[in-house]
Design a protein around this motif. Sequence first.
Motif, short mmCIF file in Angstrom:
data_model
loop_
_atom_site.label_atom_id
_atom_site.label_comp_id
_atom_site.label_asym_id
_atom_site.label_seq_id
_atom_site.Cartn_x
_atom_site.Cartn_y
_atom_site.Cartn_z
N ASN A 101 0.80 -1.05 0.07
CA ASN A 101 -0.19 -0.04 -0.06
C ASN A 101 0.75 1.31 0.19
OD1 ASN A 101 -2.52 -1.42 0.33
ND2 ASN A 101 -1.84 -1.70 2.46
N TRP A 148 -0.10 7.06 1.74
CA TRP A 148 -0.85 8.44 1.80
C TRP A 148 -1.97 8.25 0.67
CZ3 TRP A 148 4.24 8.22 0.43
CH2 TRP A 148 4.78 8.30 -0.83
N GLY A 169 7.12 -2.40 -12.44
CA GLY A 169 7.45 -3.83 -11.90
C GLY A 169 6.24 -4.54 -11.63
N ARG A 170 6.29 -5.82 -11.54
CA ARG A 170 5.08 -6.96 -11.28
C ARG A 170 4.53 -6.59 -9.91
NH1 ARG A 170 4.38 -10.31 -7.52
NH2 ARG A 170 6.72 -11.05 -7.72
N THR A 220 4.44 -3.92 -8.43
CA THR A 220 3.53 -2.62 -8.34
C THR A 220 2.13 -2.77 -9.16
OG1 THR A 220 5.56 -1.14 -8.24
CG2 THR A 220 3.45 -0.13 -9.29
N LEU A 233 7.03 -5.37 -16.20
CA LEU A 233 8.28 -6.15 -16.01
C LEU A 233 8.35 -7.25 -15.12
CD1 LEU A 233 10.70 -3.33 -16.13
CD2 LEU A 233 10.84 -5.21 -17.75
N THR A 234 8.55 -8.54 -15.75
CA THR A 234 8.49 -9.67 -14.83
C THR A 234 9.62 -10.79 -15.49
OG1 THR A 234 7.16 -11.70 -14.05
CG2 THR A 234 6.64 -10.58 -16.17
N ARG A 235 10.15 -11.38 -14.67
CA ARG A 235 11.07 -12.56 -15.35
C ARG A 235 10.26 -13.68 -15.51
NH1 ARG A 235 14.04 -9.86 -11.18
NH2 ARG A 235 15.67 -8.73 -12.11
N ASN A 236 9.07 -13.90 -15.04
CA ASN A 236 7.86 -15.02 -15.43
C ASN A 236 6.75 -14.59 -16.09
OD1 ASN A 236 9.64 -16.90 -13.75
ND2 ASN A 236 9.20 -15.49 -12.31
N ILE A 256 14.18 -4.78 -19.32
CA ILE A 256 13.81 -3.15 -19.28
C ILE A 256 14.20 -2.61 -20.39
CG2 ILE A 256 14.59 -1.18 -18.01
CD1 ILE A 256 14.90 -2.70 -15.42
N GLY A 281 10.34 0.34 -6.17
CA GLY A 281 11.47 0.65 -5.91
C GLY A 281 12.62 0.03 -6.64
N1 LIG Z 1 3.92 6.59 -5.81
C1 LIG Z 1 4.05 5.41 -4.91
O1 LIG Z 1 3.85 5.73 -3.56
C2 LIG Z 1 4.60 4.16 -5.51
C3 LIG Z 1 4.68 4.13 -7.11
C4 LIG Z 1 5.01 2.72 -7.29
C5 LIG Z 1 4.98 1.47 -6.60
N2 LIG Z 1 4.79 1.77 -5.22
C6 LIG Z 1 4.89 0.58 -4.14
O2 LIG Z 1 5.99 -0.16 -4.37
C7 LIG Z 1 5.71 -1.57 -3.89
C8 LIG Z 1 6.51 -2.31 -5.12
O3 LIG Z 1 7.78 -1.97 -5.23
P1 LIG Z 1 8.77 -3.09 -5.28
O4 LIG Z 1 10.26 -2.53 -5.28
O5 LIG Z 1 8.78 -4.02 -4.09
O6 LIG Z 1 8.74 -4.04 -6.64
P2 LIG Z 1 8.53 -3.61 -8.15
O7 LIG Z 1 9.65 -2.64 -8.74
O8 LIG Z 1 7.12 -2.99 -8.38
O9 LIG Z 1 8.52 -4.76 -8.95
C9 LIG Z 1 9.54 -5.94 -8.71
C10 LIG Z 1 9.52 -6.97 -9.62
O10 LIG Z 1 9.64 -6.38 -10.87
C11 LIG Z 1 10.19 -7.51 -11.91
N3 LIG Z 1 11.56 -6.78 -12.14
C12 LIG Z 1 12.42 -6.27 -11.52
N4 LIG Z 1 13.23 -6.07 -12.39
C13 LIG Z 1 13.23 -6.59 -13.42
C14 LIG Z 1 14.11 -6.91 -14.58
N5 LIG Z 1 15.43 -6.23 -14.73
N6 LIG Z 1 13.70 -7.49 -15.70
C15 LIG Z 1 12.42 -7.97 -15.60
N7 LIG Z 1 11.74 -8.04 -14.41
C16 LIG Z 1 12.23 -7.44 -13.21
C17 LIG Z 1 10.42 -8.87 -11.02
O11 LIG Z 1 9.04 -9.47 -11.28
P3 LIG Z 1 8.78 -11.05 -10.92
O12 LIG Z 1 8.88 -11.29 -9.54
O13 LIG Z 1 7.58 -11.15 -11.19
O14 LIG Z 1 9.86 -11.60 -11.86
C18 LIG Z 1 10.22 -8.24 -9.60
O15 LIG Z 1 10.01 -8.95 -8.57
C19 LIG Z 1 4.35 -1.87 -3.72
O16 LIG Z 1 4.15 -1.89 -2.53
C20 LIG Z 1 3.95 -0.36 -4.29
O17 LIG Z 1 2.50 0.09 -3.73
C21 LIG Z 1 4.48 3.06 -4.60
#
Ligand SMILES: NC(=O)c1ccc[n+]([C@@H]2O[C@H](COP(=O)([O-])OP(=O)(O)OC[C@H]3O[C@@H](n4cnc5c(N)ncnc54)[C@H](OP(=O)(O)O)[C@@H]3O)[C@@H](O)[C@H]2O)c1
Length: 144
Positions: free
Chosen positions: A4, A7, A28-29, A31, A47-50, A67, A88
């Motif tokens: 989540n 805010w 990212g997957r 998000t 983006l996902t590796r699967n 990417i 992130g």
């Molecule tokens: N404005 C905001 O506040 C905001 C904005 C965006 C997101 N968010 C929050 O951020 C959190 C998620 O962020 P996160 O850093 O944990 O994850 P993320 O960046 O959203 O996603 C990570 C996933 O992306 C895939 N991935 C990453 N690098 C890759 C690459 N080089 N090639 C292919 N696939 C790649 C992988 O998916 P697979 O595991 O499927 O392989 C990895 O598990 C959520 O809680 C969301 O609510 C907040």
Amino acid sequence: MNGNIPWNNKLDLAHFKNTTVKNSLLMGRKTFDSIGMVLQDRVNIVLTRNIPTARPGMPNLIYEQDITQAIDNAEMRGYGNLYIIGGGEIFRQTIELGDELIITHFPFVSEGDTFFPKIDSAIWEEYKEVKYPEFHVSHYLKRN
Ligand SMILES: NC(=O)c1ccc[n+]([C@@H]2O[C@H](COP(=O)([O-])OP(=O)(O)OC[C@H]3O[C@@H](n4cnc5c(N)ncnc54)[C@H](OP(=O)(O)O)[C@@H]3O)[C@@H](O)[C@H]2O)c1
């Protein structure tokens, strides 16, 4: 936290929608999972590796495994501006690749487990600031 955003601000969501609509999103997957749906009137690139099997009836949802390939494909297919919207992991891998940062700043400190990378002022110059009642949005361009 736990998927989540800490805010919830309608004006910030409207700013996000107005900025990105009719263009494309790269995320990212995790998000994508946290949003829980395909955002309308935009191409959603995840983006996902699967890569999962195709989801019928979702022409504006595309999965990519790489990417650079995702960015090249979006440009080649004419998806308009490509907005990288997190999370992130994706921000860390792409912050060097963008032309512009559009960052919402709230005037409070919040707990969290996912962060945007530090904005290096030697690389990024703020050229515009738009004020809203509860936050402001800074636009940064890459220095030459
Ligand atoms: N404005 C905001 O506040 C905001 C904005 C965006 C997101 N968010 C929050 O951020 C959190 C998620 O962020 P996160 O850093 O944990 O994850 P993320 O960046 O959203 O996603 C990570 C996933 O992306 C895939 N991935 C990453 N690098 C890759 C690459 N080089 N090639 C292919 N696939 C790649 C992988 O998916 P697979 O595991 O499927 O392989 C990895 O598990 C959520 O809680 C969301 O609510 C907040």
